[in-house]
Design a protein around this motif. Structure first.
Motif, short mmCIF file in Angstrom:
data_model
loop_
_atom_site.label_atom_id
_atom_site.label_comp_id
_atom_site.label_asym_id
_atom_site.label_seq_id
_atom_site.Cartn_x
_atom_site.Cartn_y
_atom_site.Cartn_z
N ILE A 199 0.88 -1.17 0.00
CA ILE A 199 0.00 0.00 0.00
C ILE A 199 0.91 1.21 0.00
N ARG A 200 0.70 2.10 -0.97
CA ARG A 200 1.55 3.27 -1.16
C ARG A 200 0.79 4.33 -1.92
N LYS A 201 1.41 5.51 -2.03
CA LYS A 201 0.81 6.58 -2.82
C LYS A 201 0.81 6.16 -4.29
N ALA A 202 -0.28 6.50 -4.97
CA ALA A 202 -0.41 6.16 -6.39
C ALA A 202 0.55 6.99 -7.24
N THR A 203 1.04 6.38 -8.28
CA THR A 203 1.82 7.10 -9.28
C THR A 203 0.86 7.93 -10.14
N TYR A 204 1.41 8.79 -10.97
CA TYR A 204 0.59 9.58 -11.90
C TYR A 204 -0.21 8.64 -12.81
N GLU A 205 0.44 7.61 -13.33
CA GLU A 205 -0.23 6.67 -14.23
C GLU A 205 -1.36 5.92 -13.51
N GLU A 206 -1.11 5.51 -12.28
CA GLU A 206 -2.15 4.83 -11.51
C GLU A 206 -3.32 5.76 -11.22
N THR A 207 -3.01 7.02 -10.93
CA THR A 207 -4.08 8.00 -10.70
C THR A 207 -4.94 8.16 -11.94
N GLN A 208 -4.31 8.22 -13.11
CA GLN A 208 -5.08 8.32 -14.36
C GLN A 208 -5.94 7.08 -14.56
N ASN A 209 -5.42 5.92 -14.23
CA ASN A 209 -6.18 4.67 -14.32
C ASN A 209 -7.38 4.71 -13.37
N ILE A 210 -7.17 5.17 -12.15
CA ILE A 210 -8.25 5.29 -11.17
C ILE A 210 -9.35 6.21 -11.70
#
Length: 146
Positions: A3-14
């Motif tokens: 569990i960690r802060k989301a990357t930019y790419e993960e945020t876009q996916n979310i």
């Protein structure tokens, strides 16, 4: 399991899931649309909000949006859980609980003494929030006048 802060790419996916999240989380009270999702998410992200993600074997299992708000009753700045979502294949495996526990640790490390969230009536996550120590503060009620 991480569990960690989301990357930019993960945020876009979310953000690609927001219509689904909006529909599930609001229990039919909000008609999901891209415009409504942006109205809700833009202030959160532009105001310093971010996501914690749970990733296992390089697969995103769920996320929790963290930010801050001013408690309108006490004028205290508090941590705020803006959103929590677990992808369907990973539900009922403790992912939501682990995300919340990680959020509590993160918020304490940022100096917050309290965390708040808003949950719609009928949302099954309310039971989990109660088990984690959240208590009701107020209830918004509505009545159609037609």
């Amino acid at each position: 399991m991480t569990i960690r802060k989301a990357t930019y790419e993960e945020t876009q996916n979310i953000l690609n899931y927001h219509l689904k999240v909006l529909k599930e989380a609001t229990m039919g009270y909000v008609t999901p649309s891209h415009q409504k999702a942006m109205e809700l998410m833009s202030p959160f992200l532009n105001g310093g909000g971010y996501y914690l993600v749970r990733v296992k074997h390089n697969m995103l299992q769920g996320w929790l949006g963290l930010g801050r708000i001013i408690d309108q009753n006490t004028d205290e700045t508090v941590g705020f859980i803006n959103e929590m979502y677990v992808l369907p294949p990973f539900r009922n495996h403790g992912v939501a609980k682990k995300l919340c526990q990680a959020a509590f640790i993160q918020l304490r490390s940022e100096g917050y003494k309290k965390v708040q969230l808003n949950v719609y009536a009928g949302n099954h996550a309310k039971h989990l929030y109660g088990k984690l120590g959240f208590t009701d503060v107020s209830t918004l009620m509505t009545k159609n006048l037609d």
